[in-house]
Design a protein around this motif. Structure first.
Motif, mmCIF file in Angstrom:
data_model
loop_
_atom_site.group_PDB
_atom_site.id
_atom_site.type_symbol
_atom_site.label_atom_id
_atom_site.label_comp_id
_atom_site.label_asym_id
_atom_site.label_seq_id
_atom_site.Cartn_x
_atom_site.Cartn_y
_atom_site.Cartn_z
ATOM 1 N N GLU A 1 0.744 -1.283 0.014
ATOM 2 C CA GLU A 1 0.041 -0.101 -0.174
ATOM 3 C C GLU A 1 0.899 1.150 0.031
ATOM 4 O OE1 GLU A 1 -3.524 -0.013 0.514
ATOM 5 O OE2 GLU A 1 -3.733 -2.011 0.202
ATOM 6 N N GLY A 2 2.053 1.321 0.333
ATOM 7 C CA GLY A 2 2.964 2.406 0.531
ATOM 8 C C GLY A 2 2.655 3.252 1.700
ATOM 9 N N PRO A 3 3.379 4.283 1.724
ATOM 10 C CA PRO A 3 3.165 5.020 3.195
ATOM 11 C C PRO A 3 1.822 5.562 3.405
ATOM 12 C CG PRO A 3 4.283 6.350 1.324
ATOM 13 C CD PRO A 3 3.815 5.031 0.700
ATOM 14 N N VAL A 4 1.480 5.692 4.661
ATOM 15 C CA VAL A 4 0.320 6.460 4.982
ATOM 16 C C VAL A 4 0.448 8.023 4.823
ATOM 17 C CG1 VAL A 4 -0.198 4.886 7.034
ATOM 18 C CG2 VAL A 4 1.229 7.073 7.606
ATOM 19 N N PHE A 5 -0.623 8.789 4.852
ATOM 20 C CA PHE A 5 -0.500 10.196 4.734
ATOM 21 C C PHE A 5 0.483 10.737 5.759
ATOM 22 C CE2 PHE A 5 -4.954 11.171 2.722
ATOM 23 C CZ PHE A 5 -4.419 10.990 1.490
ATOM 24 N N PRO A 6 1.334 11.688 5.541
ATOM 25 C CA PRO A 6 2.013 11.990 6.652
ATOM 26 C C PRO A 6 1.220 12.818 7.753
ATOM 27 C CG PRO A 6 2.249 13.649 4.666
ATOM 28 C CD PRO A 6 1.454 12.454 4.174
ATOM 29 N N THR A 7 1.427 12.189 8.972
ATOM 30 C CA THR A 7 0.449 12.683 10.020
ATOM 31 C C THR A 7 1.234 13.156 11.162
ATOM 32 O OG1 THR A 7 -1.010 10.594 9.177
ATOM 33 C CG2 THR A 7 -1.427 11.713 11.123
ATOM 34 N N PRO A 8 1.565 14.388 11.265
ATOM 35 C CA PRO A 8 2.209 15.109 12.631
ATOM 36 C C PRO A 8 1.101 15.323 13.325
ATOM 37 C CG PRO A 8 2.352 16.590 10.742
ATOM 38 C CD PRO A 8 1.753 15.256 10.112
ATOM 39 N N THR A 9 0.745 14.505 14.320
ATOM 40 C CA THR A 9 -0.164 14.774 15.178
ATOM 41 C C THR A 9 0.204 15.869 16.237
ATOM 42 O OG1 THR A 9 -1.236 12.698 14.948
ATOM 43 C CG2 THR A 9 -2.077 14.002 16.886
ATOM 44 N N ILE A 10 -0.410 16.883 16.583
ATOM 45 C CA ILE A 10 -0.204 18.147 17.486
ATOM 46 C C ILE A 10 -0.994 17.777 18.786
ATOM 47 C CG2 ILE A 10 0.019 20.569 17.908
ATOM 48 C CD1 ILE A 10 1.860 19.354 15.599
ATOM 49 N N GLY A 11 -0.250 17.748 19.781
ATOM 50 C CA GLY A 11 -1.122 17.711 21.084
ATOM 51 C C GLY A 11 -0.879 18.912 21.823
ATOM 52 N N MET A 12 -1.657 19.877 22.034
ATOM 53 C CA MET A 12 -1.591 20.856 22.484
ATOM 54 C C MET A 12 -2.132 21.425 23.949
ATOM 55 S SD MET A 12 -2.304 24.866 20.904
ATOM 56 C CE MET A 12 -0.930 24.659 19.652
ATOM 57 N N LEU A 13 -1.560 22.126 25.017
ATOM 58 C CA LEU A 13 -1.829 22.558 26.171
ATOM 59 C C LEU A 13 -1.909 23.787 26.108
ATOM 60 C CD1 LEU A 13 -2.175 21.914 29.183
ATOM 61 C CD2 LEU A 13 0.347 22.342 29.450
ATOM 62 N N GLY A 14 -3.273 24.168 26.925
ATOM 63 C CA GLY A 14 -3.780 25.449 26.970
ATOM 64 C C GLY A 14 -4.149 25.752 28.387
ATOM 65 N N LEU A 15 -4.243 26.973 28.845
ATOM 66 C CA LEU A 15 -4.522 27.379 30.291
ATOM 67 C C LEU A 15 -5.857 28.334 30.159
ATOM 68 C CD1 LEU A 15 -3.839 27.163 33.273
ATOM 69 C CD2 LEU A 15 -2.354 29.241 33.107
ATOM 70 N N VAL A 16 -6.852 27.862 30.773
ATOM 71 C CA VAL A 16 -7.877 28.792 31.249
ATOM 72 C C VAL A 16 -7.596 29.368 32.643
ATOM 73 C CG1 VAL A 16 -10.344 28.897 31.391
ATOM 74 C CG2 VAL A 16 -9.430 27.346 30.096
ATOM 75 N N GLU A 17 -7.418 30.690 32.885
ATOM 76 C CA GLU A 17 -6.996 31.223 34.035
ATOM 77 C C GLU A 17 -8.394 31.473 34.944
ATOM 78 O OE1 GLU A 17 -4.327 31.907 35.647
ATOM 79 O OE2 GLU A 17 -2.735 32.274 34.085
ATOM 80 N N GLN A 18 -9.427 31.642 34.393
ATOM 81 C CA GLN A 18 -10.675 31.659 35.059
ATOM 82 C C GLN A 18 -11.465 30.572 34.322
ATOM 83 O OE1 GLN A 18 -10.991 33.860 37.888
ATOM 84 N NE2 GLN A 18 -8.857 34.436 37.680
ATOM 85 N N LYS A 19 -12.108 30.025 35.280
ATOM 86 C CA LYS A 19 -13.076 28.765 34.761
ATOM 87 C C LYS A 19 -14.260 29.363 34.232
ATOM 88 C CE LYS A 19 -13.283 26.146 38.435
ATOM 89 N NZ LYS A 19 -12.507 25.285 39.610
ATOM 90 N N GLU A 20 -14.831 30.674 34.727
ATOM 91 C CA GLU A 20 -15.814 31.423 34.105
ATOM 92 C C GLU A 20 -15.655 31.674 32.716
ATOM 93 O OE1 GLU A 20 -15.135 35.920 35.598
ATOM 94 O OE2 GLU A 20 -16.007 34.435 37.231
ATOM 95 N N ASN A 21 -14.341 31.538 32.139
ATOM 96 C CA ASN A 21 -14.072 32.101 30.600
ATOM 97 C C ASN A 21 -14.265 30.791 29.798
ATOM 98 O OD1 ASN A 21 -13.833 34.670 31.183
ATOM 99 N ND2 ASN A 21 -11.477 34.532 31.471
ATOM 100 N N VAL A 22 -14.640 29.690 30.271
ATOM 101 C CA VAL A 22 -14.994 28.386 29.427
ATOM 102 C C VAL A 22 -16.002 28.922 28.505
ATOM 103 C CG1 VAL A 22 -15.434 26.079 29.179
ATOM 104 C CG2 VAL A 22 -14.121 26.798 30.913
#
Length: 741
Positions: free
Chosen positions: A549-570
């Motif tokens: 089948e050859g190679p899979v699609f190039p798949t650079p998965t990005i896992g990102m961390l963010g911060l919510v300073e105040q939960k009321e801003n969700v």
């Protein structure tokens, strides 16, 4: 030492190149014995040494004021989130094991990534996964999907860590080689972390956790070769997991760390005892004498190389201060875990492995590891022929759909497509509420939000990559993956902080595959620099391809961390009330490139990546952040797979509200509704906030457009009734279940 010294043929069977076999002889000043050659073969495998990728990985941004651990030098990344707390997070692949034995392959991927987190001293609080499979019409794909999802669910649920989200994508390119990427995040007090190091002559070294068996031997080498028909014969290379044992190991590990007597700690993942003894020794510029007969084993008469290379799960290597032996024994006895002193730290900078008093291997620690003596290669790369073909696509090749019937047919196709429809069939198998910290189970947001207990903060986490975009243009496609991850966090009320990556590609010795890898790294670099999100570490997974089948699609998965300073801003992605105004923040384009609409509805497989401008993206995200902080919007949802129509439908369905919008006559209707051009966010606002909302966006010079209003229960486009929300919701919710039944 063993007799019958290995030859270059032995080395090749273990995955080493002839020149690498020669280099090992130069390092040792002699021919290695089989145990020593096995040690070098796993430590110099791509999976452990990154020998074909490190020259490019070094170009990625790795610093910010919040970074508390050097990228790639610890078990996981560590980022300061304020209030004396840090978040440890990482993503890793378990692709090859999952292709052969999906249940255990996925389960041990979850176990391994969580061990990386608690080895840092952090208690895991949430996990995500990114899954790619082949054509869902095939029985094989269904079997793999069932096994992987059950493996993740059973392990995570039993271990007691909530699975709070992820992504699921299907394409024929993954028919032979699925991708299973697991992400975990945990919280720790700053200053109470552990390092993966060994120093202090005479300090005792312990193995704690499970006994060592013959599962997973040469697993790192297995992960560093193409999938083939003979791969199933390597089933012993797939590890077996025990989540209940891991739960005990978690509690024992954190308790051992609280003694204040731990010098260093590392989990045993790829390459087992070999990897942890060599990496910890090299990092601490020390050595170890290791007594293999003291390792608790599951089978009698295991050979030295079997003990050293076993990837049996739920094991940890711990260096304690001399004199603190009783503490670790007592803690492990309390938690009913094996605990054995198997080594002692030396100042020799060598690893000397003994069995029943006989020296069976003697190797220099530094020469085994990344950044030490492990080989580093500059691989050849060249643009593949298909890339120029993608550039030939023109939107005029596709007839514009104009009738209501045509547009409804496209909308119905997309809402039921496996790449877009509800993941309910998957998520119902995961416990998202264990630990009671998840904020997004009943309030959908673009990124998963998990409370940081004892504070007003929450972390926002996401995994993102549209591999079709990356295949179309690796540099732009990977930059889009970073941008979308950041956009998901911003739309949820968070501030992007840092990323971890899981780089899934084909064979690095194929110049066209390596071109994709280089392009992706360049795209990741420019996007991470723009968003101020350094790379904390991650995982490279090459050899995701098969001879047929050859190679899979190039798949650079990005896992990102963010911060919510105040939960009321969700901020939820869901429309909140009828008569709220719906706006598009950002600018539409006459663009259907690489969209699900073009790819699966029109079967056009080659087209450029969607329209994307990094500066425009940054402006849009900055504006959305301000709108949320100033409480001017009721919901925010980024436009991604399926385009504007799917974004509107996803915002409408949870509260069973509809929408009435007008399309923009400056654009083709299919591009406007189903195109996937980037840097766009759909927001809903209270009519009372309209003037302030528009004034802020005008001031920030960000394009916006009033689309229409939230309605009670119908979707209307250009004054035509499109679908009832209940009908769309039923199609969307049940599509995957119907296929899997």
């Amino acid at each position: 030492m063993e007799q019958h010294l290995p030859t270059v043929e032995t080395a090749k069977k273990l995955g080493l190149l002839p020149e690498e076999f020669q280099k090992i002889q130069d390092i040792l000043g002699r021919v290695p014995n089989f145990t020593e050659l096995s040690i070098f073969s796993v430590m110099w495998s791509e999976h452990c040494s990154y020998k074909n990728s490190i020259v490019w990985l070094k170009t990625l941004p790795k610093d910010s004021p919040r970074m508390l651990a050097k990228a790639g030098e610890e078990n996981a990344g560590l980022v300061d989130i304020g209030n004396g707390l840090a978040c440890s997070f990482k993503i890793e692949s378990h692709n090859h094991p999952s292709a052969i034995e999906p249940y255990q392959g996925a389960a041990t991927g979850v176990g391994g990534i969580n061990r990386d987190i608690f080895t840092m001293g952090a208690r895991p609080i949430a996990q995500l996964n990114s899954l790619r499979f082949g054509n869902l019409a095939s029985d094989k794909t269904k079997r793999l999907l069932r096994g992987v999802v059950k493996g993740i669910g059973d392990y995570g649920n039993a271990f007691g860590i909530p699975t709070v989200g992820g992504e699921l994508f299907f394409d024929d390119c993954y028919n032979v080689n699925p991708l299973v990427n697991a992400f975990s995040a945990g919280i720790v007090e700053v200053g109470k972390t552990a390092s993966a190091t060994a120093h202090g002559v005479g300090n005792p070294v312990f193995i704690i956790g499970s006994a060592t068996g013959k599962d997973g031997i040469h697993g790192a080498t297995f992960a560093s070769e193409d999938i083939s028909e003979s791969s199933a014969e390597k089933l012993p290379s797939v590890q077996v997991g025990d989540p209940f044992q891991e739960k005990l190991l978690l509690e024992a590990t954190l308790e051992v760390l609280q003694t204040g007597k731990v010098v260093g700690m590392q989990d045993m993942g790829a390459a087992g005892i070999t990897c942890s003894t060599s990496e910890m020794s090299a990092k601490g510029e020390s050595g170890m004498d290791v007594w293999l007969d003291k390792v608790p084993t599951r089978q009698a008469n295991m050979q030295p190389f079997e003990i050293l290379l076993s990837e049996s799960q739920e094991r940890m290597l711990v260096v304690m201060e001399k004199g603190a032996e009783d503490l670790i024994y007592q803690i492990c006895e309390k938690w009913d875990l094996y605990c054995a002193q198997i080594a002692e730290v030396t100042d020799t900078k060598r690893l000397r492995y003994y069995l029943h008093g006989e020296l069976v291997a003697d190797v220099p620690a530094e020469d085994l590891v990344l950044g030490g003596g492990a080989p580093v290669y500059h691989r050849e790369y060249r643009e593949p022929a298909y890339f120029q073909e993608t550039l030939k696509f023109n939107i005029d090749q596709v007839a514009e759909p104009t009738t209501l019937a045509e547009l409804k047919a496209i909308a119905k196709h997309l809402v039921q497509h496996p790449n877009i429809c509800s993941r309910r069939w998957v998520s119902q198998q995961y416990d998202s509420m264990v630990g009671t910290a998840t904020m997004t189970t009943n309030t959908p947001t673009d990124a998963a939000i998990v409370k940081v207990k004892g504070s007003d903060k929450a972390i926002a986490i996401t995994v993102d990559c549209n591999s079709r975009y990356v295949n179309a243009n690796p540099e732009e496609g990977c930059a889009i993956a970073v941008a979308e991850a950041a956009r998901n966090i911003v739309c949820s009320g968070g501030e992007p902080l840092a990323i971890t990556n899981c780089l899934n590609f084909g064979n690095p010795y194929v110049p066209e595959v390596y071109w994709q890898f280089v392009g992706a790294i360049k795209g990741m670099k420019k996007a991470c620099e723009k968003f101020g999100t350094p790379v904390t570490g991650g995982n490279v997974s090459f050899y995701n391809q098969s001879s047929d089948e050859g190679p899979v699609f190039p798949t650079p998965t990005i896992g990102m961390l963010g911060l919510v300073e105040q939960k009321e801003n969700v901020t939820s992605l869901v429309f909140q009330a009828a008569d709220d105004l719906i706006y598009l923040v950002g600018e539409s384009k006459n663009d259907i490139n690489s969209s699900e609409y073009l790819y699966s509805y029109h079967s056009v497989k080659l087209s450029p990546a969607p329209a994307f401008d990094l500066e425009e993206e940054f402006k849009v995200q900055t504006a959305v952040k301000t709108l949320i902080q100033q409480k001017l919007i009721a919901s925010a949802h980024d436009v991604s797979d399926g385009g504007l129509y799917i974004t509107l439908a996803e915002a409408a369905m949870p509260n069973e509200l509809g929408f009435a919008i007008k399309t923009n006559s400056n654009f083709r209707k299919d591009a406007y509704l189903f195109g996937e051009s980037q840097s766009r966010v759909v927001v809903s606002i209270k009519p009372a906030n309209q003037a302030e909302f528009e004034s802020l966006l005008t001031e920030k010079k960000v394009n916006f457009e009033l689309l229409g209003t939230v309605q009670e229960d119908i979707c209307r486009i250009d004054d035509e009734d499109f679908y009832e929300v209940k009908e769309i919701k039923n199609l969307y919710d049940t599509a995957l279940e119907k296929i899997m039944q």
